[in-house]
Write a protein that holds these residues in place. Structure first.
Motif, mmCIF file in Angstrom:
data_model
loop_
_atom_site.group_PDB
_atom_site.id
_atom_site.type_symbol
_atom_site.label_atom_id
_atom_site.label_comp_id
_atom_site.label_asym_id
_atom_site.label_seq_id
_atom_site.Cartn_x
_atom_site.Cartn_y
_atom_site.Cartn_z
ATOM 1 N N ILE A 368 70.948 -34.239 49.894
ATOM 2 C CA ILE A 368 70.674 -34.738 51.247
ATOM 3 C C ILE A 368 71.959 -35.220 51.908
ATOM 4 O O ILE A 368 72.230 -34.933 53.081
ATOM 5 C CB ILE A 368 69.639 -35.877 51.194
ATOM 6 N N SER A 369 72.785 -35.958 51.135
ATOM 7 C CA SER A 369 74.033 -36.504 51.690
ATOM 8 C C SER A 369 75.019 -35.410 52.067
ATOM 9 O O SER A 369 75.866 -35.604 52.953
ATOM 10 C CB SER A 369 74.683 -37.444 50.673
ATOM 11 N N SER A 370 74.933 -34.257 51.397
ATOM 12 C CA SER A 370 75.880 -33.167 51.673
ATOM 13 C C SER A 370 75.596 -32.475 52.994
ATOM 14 O O SER A 370 76.451 -31.745 53.515
ATOM 15 C CB SER A 370 75.829 -32.136 50.538
ATOM 16 N N ALA A 371 74.381 -32.673 53.520
ATOM 17 C CA ALA A 371 74.022 -32.035 54.797
ATOM 18 C C ALA A 371 74.678 -32.814 55.928
ATOM 19 O O ALA A 371 74.208 -33.884 56.328
ATOM 20 C CB ALA A 371 72.504 -32.005 54.955
ATOM 21 N N VAL A 372 75.787 -32.293 56.417
ATOM 22 C CA VAL A 372 76.557 -33.003 57.447
ATOM 23 C C VAL A 372 75.777 -33.068 58.750
ATOM 24 O O VAL A 372 75.718 -34.104 59.420
ATOM 25 C CB VAL A 372 77.919 -32.308 57.681
ATOM 26 N N LYS A 373 75.145 -31.967 59.114
ATOM 27 C CA LYS A 373 74.395 -31.932 60.358
ATOM 28 C C LYS A 373 73.012 -32.551 60.166
ATOM 29 O O LYS A 373 72.357 -32.324 59.158
ATOM 30 C CB LYS A 373 74.266 -30.499 60.856
ATOM 31 N N LEU A 374 72.583 -33.290 61.162
ATOM 32 C CA LEU A 374 71.299 -33.972 61.093
ATOM 33 C C LEU A 374 70.145 -32.994 60.939
ATOM 34 O O LEU A 374 69.195 -33.268 60.204
ATOM 35 C CB LEU A 374 71.101 -34.828 62.352
ATOM 36 N N LYS A 375 70.244 -31.846 61.592
ATOM 37 C CA LYS A 375 69.136 -30.888 61.515
ATOM 38 C C LYS A 375 68.980 -30.330 60.102
ATOM 39 O O LYS A 375 67.872 -30.013 59.667
ATOM 40 C CB LYS A 375 69.330 -29.749 62.514
ATOM 41 N N HIS A 376 70.097 -30.230 59.366
ATOM 42 C CA HIS A 376 70.010 -29.767 57.980
ATOM 43 C C HIS A 376 69.328 -30.821 57.100
ATOM 44 O O HIS A 376 68.537 -30.484 56.210
ATOM 45 C CB HIS A 376 71.406 -29.456 57.439
ATOM 46 N N GLN A 377 69.656 -32.104 57.352
ATOM 47 C CA GLN A 377 68.988 -33.171 56.620
ATOM 48 C C GLN A 377 67.489 -33.159 56.907
ATOM 49 O O GLN A 377 66.668 -33.374 56.018
ATOM 50 C CB GLN A 377 69.585 -34.534 56.991
#
Length: 594
Positions: A368-377
């Motif tokens: 989860i932390s690796s997803a830089v973009k909010l939409k990826h999270q």
């Protein structure tokens, strides 16, 4: 810092309140409003048995062998389960004892105050383990909100929930807590190099092994926790000092509890308590363990599969850490899949993996932390949310016996998928026990009834002439019972440790019914026909809608052995609802297992 602490405390409080509600609703209440009498059940009875034996009966040395929890040795009966779970339960057992004393309830160790005390123990160790898990995630610089969401996902998105709420007498929630403590203390030691963390490591590892020895494999996560080979070497130099005697003594002191208990029971400090059970290291059931409809880990706990995406993230940052985890998980899966009963009996999902969910939580949080973009999270959160809902539905299905605790397959899974209506409660049938360890069977009897004539060992049957290829068949229409097979045990049969019955039958239903078909009953009686064992299984695996068509049914059943020569094994069909159907080619093969 204040906001961080408040967020963590609110998360832990939410877990406690929700799980307490679920405990009261599903564990204490139950369908008969007396569910609290079944909290200590199944394997949990064996783990818990130490406490009433030592502190109520005061006589651990005279356990009665039952070939389930207590096995006979040359020096007396021994509890096959390790004592770590009972040690963890001890403070709550004490609370249950005092409550029973004050409220004048039976001091048996199994009255309601004791049962509820063990439920509270399960919730305590769930919350405590979640606390250590949260601290572990913060050491990896996981943001507080991500850490808390991850913990909620692990608690409510895996079968950990069932074993904290519904089966708190099993060992898994206690192991989960101490594994979380071990990982937190280990990571903290490599970051700060403080000796007190080594003591926490030793304490946690001692409890982990005392609860379930194979879980000692957690020590192989040390290279991963170190972060690098250089850090591992540097820290090893810190450990190899005279002061290391203290944590070693702590670890061995905890393990000595088991040795002392064994000595009290048998006069020996060391023994193999899991008699007649073992590993098939040459043929591990890895695919079945991970993916089968019967008990596949990733099928019934798909959140664990999602968490493995964190391995990819770690691999990009540190090959050393990634390979350390790959080796650990590979060995864990291999050992788990090599156990003779690879699906671990009646249970929800693959329960041996529960203790290691702190690692899955860490991987999920890293993903989860690796997803830089909010939409990826948000995508990851969405997938995790759906998997949590799936787990909650399947947990409900397990509690209500909609999904089978030991004998699922593709047809059963498809029939019950996301079904929660009362008509699906206990709707599944069949039985597919694997051959008991060591897996070598000797055929003792082979019997068949084609209903063409009367056969020895079979009682007289009500038949019907059909003509054609299938000339005669057993006619159960309107009859609760029909033919039965009586097998008289000889001295050879009585010498076997356990029996294994393979039953095949052809059945044709004549009219549609909302019922789930007849049952195969197995009764063991003495020569005076006084029964001492009974079991029954629905013939249809799923409710059958096909009529006027012959269908094949197979059941594979582990049966306790007869007590003595001359005892009777009766195998029969019970038409409980007096449905209309025919039976033909009823075959029975009875084998013995040494």
């Amino acid at each position: 810092m204040l906001n961080q602490k408040n967020t963590i405390l609110l998360t832990l409080l939410a877990i406690l309140l929700v799980c307490f509600f679920l405990t009261a609703q599903f564990s204490w209440r139950g369908p008969d409003r007396k569910g609290y009498t079944h909290v200590i059940d199944s394997d949990g009875k064996g783990y818990y048995m130490y406490l009433p034996s030592v502190f109520i009966k005061g006589d651990l040395a005279s356990l009665t062998p039952d070939n389930r929890y207590v096995f006979q040795t040359g020096s007396g009966g021994v509890n096959k389960y390790f004592a770590g779970t009972a040690v963890a339960m001890l403070p709550f057992f004490t609370g249950g004892y005092l409550t029973a004393l004050i409220t004048h309830k039976p001091l048996s160790g199994y009255s309601p105050p004791f049962q509820r005390a063990i439920s509270i123990a399960g919730l305590f160790y769930l919350v405590l383990g979640s606390f250590f898990l949260c601290r572990l995630l913060l050491l990896y610089n996981i943001r507080t909100e991500i850490a808390c969401i991850t913990i909620l996902a692990i608690v409510f998105g895996t079968n950990l929930l069932v074993y904290a709420v519904y089966h708190p007498s099993f060992s898994h929630v206690y192991s989960f807590c101490f594994v979380a403590l071990f990982l937190w203390a280990g990571k903290k030691f490599f970051l700060e190099q403080k000796f007190k963390d080594v003591l926490w490591l030793s304490f946690a590892l001692g409890m982990i092994v005392l609860i379930r020895p194979t879980n000692g494999i957690i020590i192989l996560t040390i290279p991963f926790l170190s972060g690098s080979f250089e850090s591992l070497k540097k820290s090893a130099a810190v450990l190899f000092k005279p002061a290391v005697v203290l944590p070693l003594a702590l670890f061995l002191g905890i393990l000595s509890i088991q040795a002392v208990l064994w000595h009290i029971q048998t006069g020996h400090y060391f023994l193999h308590s899991y008699k007649n059970e073992g590993f098939y290291f040459n043929r591990p059931q890895i695919l079945d363990t991970l993916f089968s409809f019967r008990k596949g880990f990733f099928l019934y706990t798909p959140l664990a599969l999602l968490s493995l995406g964190g391995l990819v993230v770690i691999a990009k940052q540190s090959k050393f850490q990634a390979w350390s985890l790959v080796i650990f998980f590979s060995l864990l899966i291999y050992i788990t899949a090599s156990w003779w009963n690879w699906y671990y009996g009646p249970s929800f999902g693959q329960r041996p993996f529960i203790e290691f969910y702190p690692l899955n939580a860490l991987l999920l949080a890293i993903l989860i932390s690796s997803a830089v973009k909010l939409k990826h999270q948000r995508v990851i959160y969405g997938i995790a949310g759906l998997l949590m809902v799936l787990n909650l539905v399947q947990s409900f299905q397990y509690v209500k016996n909609i999904i089978s605790p030991f004998d699922m397959n593709y047809e059963k899974y498809k029939y019950t998928f996301l079904r929660t209506a009362p008509k699906y409660y206990s709707a599944l049938g069949g039985c597919n026990d694997i051959i008991p360890y060591p897996g070598i069977k000797t055929t003792l009897r082979e019997l068949k009834n084609d209903y063409e004539k009367n056969y020895p060992s079979w009682t007289e049957s009500h038949t019907i002439a059909l003509g054609g290829e299938r000339k005669m068949a057993g006619n159960f229409t309107g009859r609760e019972f029909n033919s039965a097979c009586d097998i008289i045990a000889d001295s050879m049969m009585a010498s076997y440790r356990v029996l294994y019955a393979e039953i095949k039958v052809k059945k044709m239903e004549l009219s549609p019914s909302g019922k789930n078909g007849p049952l195969i009953g197995i009764v063991l009686s003495d020569r005076k026909k006084k029964p001492y064992h009974y079991q029954a299984f629905v013939v249809n695996e799923i409710p059958n809608k096909a009529v006027n068509r012959w269908l094949d049914h197979k059941l594979y059943v582990e049966v306790p052995n007869v007590k003595r020569e001359g005892d009777i094994i009766r195998i029969y069909i019970w038409n409980k609802h007096k449905q209309a159907f025919y039976i033909d080619d009823l075959e029975i093969r009875l084998s013995g297992i040494r």
